[in-house]
Design a protein around this motif. Structure first.
Motif, PDB file in Angstrom:
ATOM      1  N   SER A  24       0.827  -1.218   0.000  1.00 44.82           N
ATOM      2  CA  SER A  24       0.000   0.000   0.000  1.00 44.82           C
ATOM      3  C   SER A  24       0.856   1.260   0.000  1.00 44.82           C
ATOM      4  N   SER A  25       2.013   1.162   0.655  1.00 50.18           N
ATOM      5  CA  SER A  25       2.936   2.287   0.651  1.00 50.18           C
ATOM      6  C   SER A  25       3.424   2.556  -0.777  1.00 50.18           C
ATOM      7  N   THR A  26       3.753   1.480  -1.498  1.00 48.54           N
ATOM      8  CA  THR A  26       4.187   1.630  -2.889  1.00 48.54           C
ATOM      9  C   THR A  26       3.049   2.159  -3.755  1.00 48.54           C
ATOM     10  N   ILE A  27       1.848   1.647  -3.505  1.00 47.48           N
ATOM     11  CA  ILE A  27       0.677   2.124  -4.262  1.00 47.48           C
ATOM     12  C   ILE A  27       0.511   3.631  -4.043  1.00 47.48           C
ATOM     13  N   LYS A  28       0.630   4.039  -2.793  1.00 44.89           N
ATOM     14  CA  LYS A  28       0.460   5.462  -2.510  1.00 44.89           C
ATOM     15  C   LYS A  28       1.532   6.297  -3.204  1.00 44.89           C
ATOM     16  N   LYS A  43      -7.850   8.159   0.285  1.00 44.62           N
ATOM     17  CA  LYS A  43      -8.915   7.141   0.300  1.00 44.62           C
ATOM     18  C   LYS A  43      -8.403   5.815  -0.264  1.00 44.62           C
ATOM     19  N   VAL A  44      -7.697   5.903  -1.379  1.00 51.40           N
ATOM     20  CA  VAL A  44      -7.155   4.688  -1.996  1.00 51.40           C
ATOM     21  C   VAL A  44      -6.168   4.026  -1.045  1.00 51.40           C
ATOM     22  N   ALA A  45      -5.305   4.838  -0.438  1.00 52.98           N
ATOM     23  CA  ALA A  45      -4.257   4.300   0.432  1.00 52.98           C
ATOM     24  C   ALA A  45      -4.850   3.576   1.638  1.00 52.98           C
ATOM     25  N   VAL A  46      -5.838   4.185   2.259  1.00 57.41           N
ATOM     26  CA  VAL A  46      -6.440   3.566   3.445  1.00 57.41           C
ATOM     27  C   VAL A  46      -7.158   2.270   3.069  1.00 57.41           C
ATOM     28  N   ALA A  47      -7.946   2.310   2.004  1.00 55.32           N
ATOM     29  CA  ALA A  47      -8.680   1.101   1.584  1.00 55.32           C
ATOM     30  C   ALA A  47      -7.699  -0.009   1.213  1.00 55.32           C
ATOM     31  N   ILE A 116     -13.103  -0.168   4.344  1.00 55.03           N
ATOM     32  CA  ILE A 116     -12.866  -0.262   2.902  1.00 55.03           C
ATOM     33  C   ILE A 116     -14.123   0.165   2.143  1.00 55.03           C
ATOM     34  N   LYS A 117     -15.257  -0.337   2.589  1.00 54.88           N
ATOM     35  CA  LYS A 117     -16.516   0.002   1.916  1.00 54.88           C
ATOM     36  C   LYS A 117     -16.782   1.507   1.997  1.00 54.88           C
ATOM     37  N   LYS A 118     -16.491   2.051   3.174  1.00 56.70           N
ATOM     38  CA  LYS A 118     -16.737   3.481   3.384  1.00 56.70           C
ATOM     39  C   LYS A 118     -15.924   4.347   2.419  1.00 56.70           C
ATOM     40  N   TYR A 119     -14.704   3.940   2.172  1.00 58.40           N
ATOM     41  CA  TYR A 119     -13.833   4.755   1.320  1.00 58.40           C
ATOM     42  C   TYR A 119     -14.030   4.478  -0.168  1.00 58.40           C
TER      43      TYR A 119
ATOM     44  N   ASN B  55       4.843  -0.029  17.075  1.00 57.46           N
ATOM     45  CA  ASN B  55       5.358  -0.850  15.966  1.00 57.46           C
ATOM     46  C   ASN B  55       5.173  -0.102  14.649  1.00 57.46           C
ATOM     47  N   VAL B  56       5.695  -0.678  13.575  1.00 57.84           N
ATOM     48  CA  VAL B  56       5.713   0.071  12.307  1.00 57.84           C
ATOM     49  C   VAL B  56       4.317   0.351  11.759  1.00 57.84           C
ATOM     50  N   GLN B  57       3.317  -0.421  12.216  1.00 57.85           N
ATOM     51  CA  GLN B  57       1.966  -0.152  11.709  1.00 57.85           C
ATOM     52  C   GLN B  57       1.461   1.216  12.158  1.00 57.85           C
ATOM     53  N   LEU B  58       2.002   1.704  13.268  1.00 58.48           N
ATOM     54  CA  LEU B  58       1.660   3.061  13.710  1.00 58.48           C
ATOM     55  C   LEU B  58       2.090   4.074  12.647  1.00 58.48           C
ATOM     56  N   ILE B  59       3.301   3.883  12.132  1.00 57.54           N
ATOM     57  CA  ILE B  59       3.817   4.812  11.126  1.00 57.54           C
ATOM     58  C   ILE B  59       3.102   4.605   9.787  1.00 57.54           C
ATOM     59  N   ARG B  60       2.890   3.344   9.425  1.00 59.08           N
ATOM     60  CA  ARG B  60       2.164   3.062   8.177  1.00 59.08           C
ATOM     61  C   ARG B  60       0.796   3.736   8.174  1.00 59.08           C
ATOM     62  N   THR B  61       0.130   3.637   9.311  1.00 56.16           N
ATOM     63  CA  THR B  61      -1.208   4.227   9.409  1.00 56.16           C
ATOM     64  C   THR B  61      -1.138   5.742   9.213  1.00 56.16           C
ATOM     65  N   ALA B  62      -0.167   6.358   9.873  1.00 58.23           N
ATOM     66  CA  ALA B  62       0.008   7.803   9.718  1.00 58.23           C
ATOM     67  C   ALA B  62       0.333   8.153   8.271  1.00 58.23           C
ATOM     68  N   GLU B  63       1.160   7.316   7.656  1.00 58.46           N
ATOM     69  CA  GLU B  63       1.546   7.543   6.258  1.00 58.46           C
ATOM     70  C   GLU B  63       0.312   7.530   5.352  1.00 58.46           C
ATOM     71  N   MET B  64      -0.543   6.536   5.531  1.00 58.55           N
ATOM     72  CA  MET B  64      -1.717   6.414   4.662  1.00 58.55           C
ATOM     73  C   MET B  64      -2.642   7.622   4.806  1.00 58.55           C
ATOM     74  N   LEU B  65      -2.709   8.172   6.012  1.00 56.08           N
ATOM     75  CA  LEU B  65      -3.626   9.288   6.271  1.00 56.08           C
ATOM     76  C   LEU B  65      -2.972  10.664   6.117  1.00 56.08           C
ATOM     77  N   ASP B  66      -1.705  10.690   5.701  1.00 58.35           N
ATOM     78  CA  ASP B  66      -0.968  11.951   5.572  1.00 58.35           C
ATOM     79  C   ASP B  66      -0.789  12.658   6.917  1.00 58.35           C
TER      80      ASP B  66
END
Lengths: 141, 121
Positions: A24-28, A43-47, A116-119, B55-66
């Motif tokens: 997902s990081s790469t996708i973003k 939205k894409v990244a979270v889903a 996922i559905k929400k986004y 753990n790294v999921q804390l950072i991943r989560t922040a990353e996804m949400l900007d």
């Protein structure tokens, strides 16, 4: 028919907690290189991230596919089973079958599929013992 | 409130993110459950995330949400890979010995309200 601009495929391993979120990081990052509204990218990244986590913690492994169209981003998350017993229940907020290992990661709140559905602007899920398939479409404004 | 004020109020140690100390923060969200954080689509880069998840999921989560600022509570020392991932993603990471309730209480008392679903927008 929509014209497909780009397509990427990412393999996701079961129980690969160390790399959870890498796809997902790469996708973003890929989406950030093209001119899309940051709120759409988010939205894409979270889903995508929730779908990726689901493959890691619940399945025997699978793949994530990112498809970029002119007016839409589509994520497909396809795993190799064992499937979701009761999809309606899995879609309800707060229901979780996550393992302790998943909970230690900070997951298992029972919000993954509902999130996922929400986004998504269009969301499809099918599941049987051979695998679960998600289609997550998010329109580009 | 600026990020450096959050650090001072919580007597927090900054592990990474010197460059973000003057950034303005307008609200907060606190949770150890990342899916609850991810459900919060009203969050944005002006939010501080308060969490005890080390753990790294804390950072991943922040990353996804900007999100760009994280406070790790309950005196946890972040794992090196957590610090490194925060650095890679341009996220400020600080730790406080305060627990989550008190951390949030101190910030709230100083005007940092919670981002929540109840917001009119």
């Amino acid at each position: 028919m929509r014209e497909l601009i780009k397509r990427y495929v990412f393999q996701v391993q079961a129980n690969d907690f160390d790399n959870a979120g890498a796809a997902s990081s790469t996708i973003k990052r890929n989406l950030k290189t093209i001119a899309i509204n940051p709120s759409i990218v988010r939205k894409v990244a979270v889903a995508s991230y929730e779908a990726e986590i689901n493959i890691i913690i619940h399945s025997n492994g699978g793949e994530m596919v990112l498809e970029i169209y002119e007016d839409m981003i589509s994520i497909k998350a396809n795993d190799k089973g064992p499937g979701i017993q009761d999809v309606d229940l899995a879609m309800s907020e707060g229901f979780s079958t996550a393992s302790n290992a998943a909970r230690e990661l900070g997951f298992g709140a029972g919000m993954g599929l509902p999130n996922i559905k929400k986004y998504s602007d269009n969301f499809k899920i099918t599941s049987n013992e051979k695998g679960t398939r998600l289609t997550i479409d998010i329109m580009i404004e | 409130m600026k990020v450096h004020e959050i650090r001072e109020l919580l007597n927090a140690k900054l592990y990474v993110g010197e460059g973000l100390l003057d950034k303005e923060i307008i609200g907060a969200y606190a949770s150890d459950l990342m899916s609850d954080v991810l459900a919060s689509n009203y969050l944005d880069e002006k939010a501080v995330l308060v969490s005890g998840l080390n753990n790294v999921q804390l950072i991943r989560t922040a990353e996804m949400l900007d999100l760009s600022v994280i406070v790790l509570v309950r005196g946890k020392t972040p794992h090196p890979e957590v610090v490194e991932m925060a650095r890679e993603n341009g996220i400020a990471l600080m730790t406080t010995t305060l627990n989550m309730y008190n951390s949030c209480g101190i910030l709230y008392a100083q005007g940092v309200k919670g981002f929540s679903n109840e917001r009119a927008d």
